[in-house]
Design a protein around this motif. Structure first.
Motif, PDB file in Angstrom:
ATOM      1  N   SER A 188      63.871 -27.100 -61.431  1.00  0.00           N
ATOM      2  CA  SER A 188      65.108 -26.491 -61.903  1.00  0.00           C
ATOM      3  C   SER A 188      65.990 -26.029 -60.744  1.00  0.00           C
ATOM      4  O   SER A 188      67.205 -26.025 -60.854  1.00  0.00           O
ATOM      5  N   ARG A 189      65.383 -25.708 -59.628  1.00  0.00           N
ATOM      6  CA  ARG A 189      66.134 -25.162 -58.490  1.00  0.00           C
ATOM      7  C   ARG A 189      66.492 -26.237 -57.457  1.00  0.00           C
ATOM      8  O   ARG A 189      67.571 -26.204 -56.884  1.00  0.00           O
ATOM      9  N   TYR A 190      65.579 -27.154 -57.227  1.00  0.00           N
ATOM     10  CA  TYR A 190      65.760 -28.137 -56.160  1.00  0.00           C
ATOM     11  C   TYR A 190      65.631 -29.564 -56.670  1.00  0.00           C
ATOM     12  O   TYR A 190      64.975 -30.393 -56.053  1.00  0.00           O
ATOM     13  N   SER A 191      66.255 -29.858 -57.771  1.00  0.00           N
ATOM     14  CA  SER A 191      66.199 -31.207 -58.340  1.00  0.00           C
ATOM     15  C   SER A 191      66.776 -32.211 -57.355  1.00  0.00           C
ATOM     16  O   SER A 191      67.825 -31.986 -56.752  1.00  0.00           O
ATOM     17  N   THR A 192      66.117 -33.360 -57.214  1.00  0.00           N
ATOM     18  CA  THR A 192      66.551 -34.368 -56.242  1.00  0.00           C
ATOM     19  C   THR A 192      67.331 -35.493 -56.895  1.00  0.00           C
ATOM     20  O   THR A 192      67.448 -36.573 -56.353  1.00  0.00           O
ATOM     21  N   SER A 193      67.893 -35.271 -58.064  1.00  0.00           N
ATOM     22  CA  SER A 193      68.684 -36.304 -58.734  1.00  0.00           C
ATOM     23  C   SER A 193      70.103 -36.311 -58.184  1.00  0.00           C
ATOM     24  O   SER A 193      70.974 -35.609 -58.650  1.00  0.00           O
TER      25      SER A 193
END
Length: 74
Positions: A68-73
């Motif tokens: 939720s904080r560091y999504s790589t999308s």
């Protein structure tokens, strides 16, 4: 007297059910967040290993927080 015991027991049981119906927000301290970032850089997505370094946290909580904080999308 028995009626009052049953009513208080019902109140205790109702509160956890209400919490499970709502999605709790994950709050991590600054120290926990820094540790998660450092551990992620060292071991990657090994959430159980990271959770083992943070007392009271589960692998699922940490993974959910990370995504939720560091999504790589991008």
């Amino acid at each position: 007297m028995a009626d009052s015991e049953h009513s208080s027991a019902n109140q205790v049981l109702e509160n956890p059910q209400e919490e499970t119906n709502e999605e709790p927000k994950l709050h991590f301290s600054d120290d926990e967040e820094a540790l998660i970032i450092r551990m992620y850089n060292l071991v990657g997505e090994r959430w159980a290993l990271i959770a083992g370094r943070i007392p009271g946290r589960t692998a699922e909580e940490i993974e959910k927080y990370w995504t939720s904080r560091y999504s790589t999308s991008q």
